[in-house]
Design a protein around this motif. Structure first.
Motif, PDB file in Angstrom:
ATOM      1  N   LEU A  67      63.778  60.217  58.722  1.00  0.00           N
ATOM      2  CA  LEU A  67      62.384  60.185  58.280  1.00  0.00           C
ATOM      3  C   LEU A  67      61.418  60.589  59.397  1.00  0.00           C
ATOM      4  N   LYS A  68      61.660  60.102  60.612  1.00  0.00           N
ATOM      5  CA  LYS A  68      60.756  60.418  61.724  1.00  0.00           C
ATOM      6  C   LYS A  68      60.839  61.892  62.105  1.00  0.00           C
ATOM      7  N   ALA A  88      58.903  63.787  59.530  1.00  0.00           N
ATOM      8  CA  ALA A  88      57.471  63.550  59.735  1.00  0.00           C
ATOM      9  C   ALA A  88      56.925  64.388  60.886  1.00  0.00           C
ATOM     10  N   HIS A  97      55.732  58.888  59.193  1.00  0.00           N
ATOM     11  CA  HIS A  97      57.060  58.641  58.633  1.00  0.00           C
ATOM     12  C   HIS A  97      56.971  57.701  57.428  1.00  0.00           C
ATOM     13  N   LYS A 112      58.682  58.373  53.854  1.00  0.00           N
ATOM     14  CA  LYS A 112      59.461  57.311  53.220  1.00  0.00           C
ATOM     15  C   LYS A 112      59.010  57.089  51.776  1.00  0.00           C
TER      16      LYS A 112
END
Length: 68
Positions: free
Chosen positions: A20-21, A24, A31, A35
């Motif tokens: 996720l990071k 992002a 993030h 999500k």
């Protein structure tokens, strides 16, 4: 709200195993935003929050009681 193309890109990257990071950082967003979109499975509908009227009890805020 992100465009459908950006959301689709997020989902493709997640399917490829990206975190996720990392997604992002690549798409310049939080993030938490990634999500939410991944959890929703795509574009999610906007829901406006209900804003209570300060100082009035809930029964007094009813539209039926407003013209009595």
């Amino acid at each position: 709200m992100k465009t459908p193309d950006v959301v689709a890109e997020k989902l493709r990257q997640r399917a490829c195993g990206w975190g996720l990071k990392r997604i992002a950082r690549q798409l310049c967003c939080s993030h938490h935003t990634v999500k939410d979109y991944v959890a929703a499975g795509g574009v999610k509908a906007f829901k406006s929050p209900e804003r209570p009227v300060a100082g009035l009890p809930k029964a007094a805020r009813s539209p039926a009681n407003s013209f009595e």
